[in-house]
Design a protein around this motif. Structure first.
Motif, PDB file in Angstrom:
ATOM      1  N   UNK A 173       0.822  -1.207   0.000  1.00  0.00           N
ATOM      2  CA  UNK A 173       0.000   0.000   0.000  1.00  0.00           C
ATOM      3  C   UNK A 173       0.861   1.263   0.000  1.00  0.00           C
ATOM      4  N   UNK A 174       2.007   1.227   0.709  1.00  0.00           N
ATOM      5  CA  UNK A 174       2.898   2.378   0.746  1.00  0.00           C
ATOM      6  C   UNK A 174       3.400   2.733  -0.654  1.00  0.00           C
ATOM      7  N   UNK A 175       3.740   1.704  -1.426  1.00  0.00           N
ATOM      8  CA  UNK A 175       4.207   1.943  -2.784  1.00  0.00           C
ATOM      9  C   UNK A 175       3.066   2.433  -3.667  1.00  0.00           C
ATOM     10  N   UNK A 176       1.891   1.772  -3.575  1.00  0.00           N
ATOM     11  CA  UNK A 176       0.756   2.156  -4.431  1.00  0.00           C
ATOM     12  C   UNK A 176       0.346   3.605  -4.181  1.00  0.00           C
ATOM     13  N   UNK A 177       0.264   3.991  -2.895  1.00  0.00           N
ATOM     14  CA  UNK A 177      -0.251   5.330  -2.586  1.00  0.00           C
ATOM     15  C   UNK A 177       0.755   6.424  -2.923  1.00  0.00           C
ATOM     16  N   UNK A 178       2.052   6.214  -2.636  1.00  0.00           N
ATOM     17  CA  UNK A 178       3.009   7.275  -2.942  1.00  0.00           C
ATOM     18  C   UNK A 178       3.178   7.424  -4.456  1.00  0.00           C
ATOM     19  N   UNK A 179       3.069   6.318  -5.202  1.00  0.00           N
ATOM     20  CA  UNK A 179       3.147   6.454  -6.655  1.00  0.00           C
ATOM     21  C   UNK A 179       1.897   7.128  -7.209  1.00  0.00           C
ATOM     22  N   UNK A 189      10.730  16.107  -8.006  1.00  0.00           N
ATOM     23  CA  UNK A 189      10.659  15.179  -6.880  1.00  0.00           C
ATOM     24  C   UNK A 189      12.056  15.108  -6.281  1.00  0.00           C
ATOM     25  N   UNK A 190      12.245  15.596  -5.048  1.00  0.00           N
ATOM     26  CA  UNK A 190      13.601  15.587  -4.475  1.00  0.00           C
ATOM     27  C   UNK A 190      13.953  14.234  -3.889  1.00  0.00           C
ATOM     28  N   UNK A 191      12.961  13.471  -3.445  1.00  0.00           N
ATOM     29  CA  UNK A 191      13.229  12.120  -2.954  1.00  0.00           C
ATOM     30  C   UNK A 191      11.923  11.348  -2.902  1.00  0.00           C
ATOM     31  N   UNK A 192      12.038  10.033  -3.091  1.00  0.00           N
ATOM     32  CA  UNK A 192      10.884   9.136  -2.975  1.00  0.00           C
ATOM     33  C   UNK A 192      11.381   7.928  -2.188  1.00  0.00           C
ATOM     34  N   UNK A 193      11.101   7.914  -0.892  1.00  0.00           N
ATOM     35  CA  UNK A 193      11.800   6.980  -0.023  1.00  0.00           C
ATOM     36  C   UNK A 193      10.823   6.177   0.839  1.00  0.00           C
ATOM     37  N   UNK A 194      11.286   5.001   1.292  1.00  0.00           N
ATOM     38  CA  UNK A 194      10.430   4.123   2.080  1.00  0.00           C
ATOM     39  C   UNK A 194      11.126   3.708   3.370  1.00  0.00           C
ATOM     40  N   UNK A 195      10.355   3.619   4.450  1.00  0.00           N
ATOM     41  CA  UNK A 195      10.920   3.201   5.735  1.00  0.00           C
ATOM     42  C   UNK A 195      10.314   1.862   6.129  1.00  0.00           C
ATOM     43  N   UNK A 196      11.069   1.017   6.859  1.00  0.00           N
ATOM     44  CA  UNK A 196      10.565  -0.308   7.193  1.00  0.00           C
ATOM     45  C   UNK A 196       9.313  -0.238   8.085  1.00  0.00           C
TER      46      UNK A 196
ATOM     47  N   UNK B 273      19.422  -0.891   1.437  1.00  0.00           N
ATOM     48  CA  UNK B 273      20.621  -1.018   2.272  1.00  0.00           C
ATOM     49  C   UNK B 273      20.430  -0.253   3.580  1.00  0.00           C
ATOM     50  N   UNK B 274      19.840   0.956   3.504  1.00  0.00           N
ATOM     51  CA  UNK B 274      19.638   1.759   4.711  1.00  0.00           C
ATOM     52  C   UNK B 274      18.726   1.024   5.703  1.00  0.00           C
ATOM     53  N   UNK B 275      17.648   0.425   5.184  1.00  0.00           N
ATOM     54  CA  UNK B 275      16.709  -0.265   6.068  1.00  0.00           C
ATOM     55  C   UNK B 275      17.312  -1.515   6.680  1.00  0.00           C
ATOM     56  N   UNK B 276      18.300  -2.085   5.995  1.00  0.00           N
ATOM     57  CA  UNK B 276      18.896  -3.322   6.485  1.00  0.00           C
ATOM     58  C   UNK B 276      20.232  -3.077   7.184  1.00  0.00           C
ATOM     59  N   UNK B 277      20.657  -1.796   7.294  1.00  0.00           N
ATOM     60  CA  UNK B 277      22.035  -1.526   7.721  1.00  0.00           C
ATOM     61  C   UNK B 277      22.380  -2.146   9.080  1.00  0.00           C
ATOM     62  N   UNK B 278      21.433  -2.096  10.041  1.00  0.00           N
ATOM     63  CA  UNK B 278      21.699  -2.644  11.365  1.00  0.00           C
ATOM     64  C   UNK B 278      21.976  -4.147  11.275  1.00  0.00           C
ATOM     65  N   UNK B 279      21.206  -4.826  10.422  1.00  0.00           N
ATOM     66  CA  UNK B 279      21.340  -6.283  10.346  1.00  0.00           C
ATOM     67  C   UNK B 279      22.576  -6.673   9.536  1.00  0.00           C
TER      68      UNK B 279
END
Lengths: 391, 297
Positions: A173-179, A189-196, B273-279
């Motif tokens: 969903x994170x990918x679908x919505x940001x796209x 677009x200065x950045x398009x990034x994802x967090x775990x 890589x950033x998300x996995x860096x700790x591991x």
């Protein structure tokens, strides 16, 4: 032995008896929601909308008493498949409604297709099921995932955003919505990034956003991470400095209490919000407030619509829910008063509906609500309908 | 890269590292002293956040709410240790993992039962609701600096307790030769309860401080427990010094990884890589030193 044989014969007679073209005495409705697991806040809100709908209908669908068989999908695809099998084979329900997560909906497709069981989805549908894998037994009364963010790209351009920073949770969903947010956006677009999914502290990302010189941020964070992101955004002093855009998942009545004033000014796209002005919604919101003491979130409004849709279809077939084709045709007409006002189904059984831009604002008593800014996309279909073979 | 951003990210990394340290102390002490693997430790952080939310809703004084919350955690931890954890010391690690995981699920459900599914609100203590100016354009929240400072103080207090007091001496002895201190007449049961309670209070302190930053909801401590486990593995299981060094290493790696890799490797690969860096760091450490940086043998 004799007793069980007799019981089996009796049961068989009953089954054949009710399979005829006679109106049923009772309808069995399967209700499956992610009541436990990571999306339990959403599942619980869907249940609240469902409860108000059943109150309004006096516990009946199309005038016929209902027996509700409840199941918990746990926001987990394999649990979803198990529970669908139980509802279909053991409980022998007439039709099923609910589901909370996109991956659950995908998992449910095989059991409903095998059993020719109609399923009315209450929450966002993934792209493949609107396109090439559209399914005659699946009706999505809520929204196609990308539809929820439709119109945000051009909205951000109009809001003066020239350098956009997109950030979201690293899953489907994170990918679908940001796209979807980039569609119609013409600036840089200065950045398009994802967090775990497990990340809860966004300080490093927020520092990066500030340093990037972005003049607009689109963030997709539902539930708990959304609360954390919005609060940290304000604590970093960016609230009111860089405009924050999203879709309704970031901030709505289920998280207002936890976000408090920090949510003020967030601009989002929505297909439903409590302040929508039409007779069906006024009645729904008034009764929801009496029972639960706050505005309904979109999940509740969409669950309410699912039940009203089913009610209209059961009424149209005069309670003969075993006639799957007739029931499908009746559902397709969407002959009910939606809390969203205009609503109809497309050929892929996904909604054609409007998306609105809303902003979090405070009432005179300081309680937060979603205020309409403008219509972002008027009576729009989803982007995938052309790929669906159903016509 | 601007100096201001570098300082800001260093603060962010230190703060994450110190919160992980508060969590990791408990995991590593439980293992070192009681030979216990405790997966319910994330729930202690969660309870800390819930207790401060509930207590600060009742009183305008942050100080009183803080004392009530910490006392509450001490009580709950002591009860938990005496009733459910104590029988686990004699069992194998698998039993401990299953039982403590079960306890964490039960506590996650318990908070839903008491406070509901929806997240709770915790406001910032007013005195800390401001900014510090870094460079020309960066305002750093005072609250985050306060978190780091309190965590450092808590860490120093713990080291003082361990190195300067009789209780600390016994805890260290327990970690080295558990049977011997029992034979010498030390009340091992009470000692273990004390260790468990101290560990829980440090985790809960993390939860109390994170309450205004995170979503206070069921299961909120679990992602941090996973990182804390990575810290303990990197630092060496059972080593307090290792926990400190690894916490800071993990906090800074995560923060700077997020900043550097996407620019260095492009958005897609950089993100992964950033998300996995700790591991990745954890895998490297284990490959070179299987017992962790400060692990024995």
């Amino acid at each position: 032995m004799i007793r069980t044989t007799l019981a089996a014969i009796a049961a068989t007679c009953l089954a054949f008896g009710s399979a005829g073209a006679y109106a049923q005495q009772k309808i069995k409705l399967g209700l499956i929601l992610g009541l436990s697991g990571p999306l339990n806040v959403v599942g619980a809100e869907q249940k609240r909308g469902f409860d108000i709908a059943m109150d309004h209908l006096g516990g009946k669908l199309g005038g016929i008493p209902v027996e509700i068989v409840q199941a918990d999908s746990k926001a987990n695809p394999s649990a979803t498949v198990q529970e669908f099998s139980r509802l279909i084979e053991k409980d022998k329900v007439d039709l099923i409604t609910g589901l909370t997560a996109s991956n659950e909906i995908i998992a449910a497709m095989k059991p409903i297709t095998d059993a020719k069981m109609i399923f009315v989805g209450m929450n966002g549908g993934p792209a493949p099921l609107a396109g090439e894998q559209c399914n005659p037994y699946y009706f999505n009364v809520s929204f196609q995932n990308a539809q929820l963010t439709a119109g945000m790209g051009s909205y951000m351009v109009n809001a003066g955003v020239k350098k956009l920073y997109l950030i979201g949770m690293d899953y489907e969903a994170g990918h679908e919505h940001t796209h979807a947010a980039r569609k119609g956006y013409s600036g840089d677009v200065v950045a398009h990034t994802f967090t775990p999914l497990s990340q809860v502290d966004f300080a490093a990302d927020i520092a990066k956003i500030r340093a990037s010189g972005a003049d607009g941020v689109f963030a997709f964070y539902p539930g708990g991470p959304g609360i954390a992101f919005v609060r940290q955004w304000n604590q970093a002093g960016l609230g009111g400095k860089i405009p924050l855009f999203s879709n309704i998942a970031l901030s709505e009545p289920t998280v207002f209490q936890a976000q408090g004033k920090t949510a003020m000014g967030i601009q989002m796209s929505a297909v439903y919000f409590a302040a929508m002005d039409n007779p069906a919604n006024r009645k729904f919101v008034a009764d929801f407030r009496v029972k639960f003491g706050r505005d309904p979130a979109s999940y509740a409004g969409l669950a309410y619509d699912a039940i009203m849709l089913i009610d209209s279809a059961v009424r149209a077939v005069k309670g003969d829910v075993k006639n799957t084709e007739a029931l499908r045709a009746a559902l397709k007409k969407a002959d009910f008063q939606s809390v969203r006002g205009d609503f109809r189904f497309n050929t892929n059984q996904q909604p054609i509906q409007s998306t609105y831009a809303v902003v979090v604002d405070a009432r005179p008593d300081n309680s937060l609500y979603l205020k309409e800014v403008k219509v972002a996309a008027k009576n729009a279909p989803d982007d995938f309908v052309a790929k669906c073979p159903m016509k | 890269m601007a100096l201001g951003l570098l300082i800001e990210q260093t603060f962010n990394g230190l703060q994450l590292g110190m919160i992980l340290f508060l969590m990791a102390i408990g995991v590593t002490l439980a293992f070192g002293v009681m030979n216990l693997i405790n997966l319910a430790h994330g729930s202690m952080l969660m309870l800390g956040a819930y207790f401060i939310a509930a207590a600060s809703a009742k009183t305008p004084s942050y100080l009183i709410a803080f004392v009530v919350a910490m006392a509450g955690i001490a009580l709950v931890a002591a009860l938990l240790e005496v009733t459910l954890i104590r029988p686990l010391y004699a069992r194998g690690h698998l039993d401990q993992v299953l039982a403590t995981f079960g306890i964490s699920i039960a506590l996650n459900e318990l908070v839903i039962w008491i406070w509901g599914r929806e997240a709770m609100f915790v406001s910032l203590p007013e005195a800390l609701d401001g900014f510090v100016q870094i460079g020309s354009n960066i305002q750093y929240p005072v609250y985050r600096l306060a978190i780091t400072s309190v965590a450092i103080l808590a860490g120093l207090a713990l080291f003082a307790l361990l190195s300067r007091t009789r209780l600390g001496m016994r805890i260290r002895a327990g970690a080295e030769k558990g049977e011997m201190i029992g034979a010498l007449g030390v009340n091992v049961r009470a000692l273990f309860t004390a260790v468990f309670v101290i560990s829980a209070m440090l985790a809960a302190l993390g939860g109390v401080m994170l309450g205004p930053l995170l979503a206070v909801q069921s299961g909120m401590g679990d992602p941090l427990l996973i990182l804390a486990l990575a810290v303990v593995v990197i630092g060496g299981i059972g080593s307090l010094k290792g926990a400190l060094v690894a916490s800071l290493l993990v906090g800074l790696t995560d923060t700077f990884g997020r900043m550097v890799f996407p620019d260095l490797l492009g958005q897609l690969v950089g993100n992964i890589v950033a998300n996995a860096s700790v591991y990745i760091l954890m895998a490297l450490v284990i490959a070179i030193r299987p017992t962790g940086l400060f692990g024995k043998r």
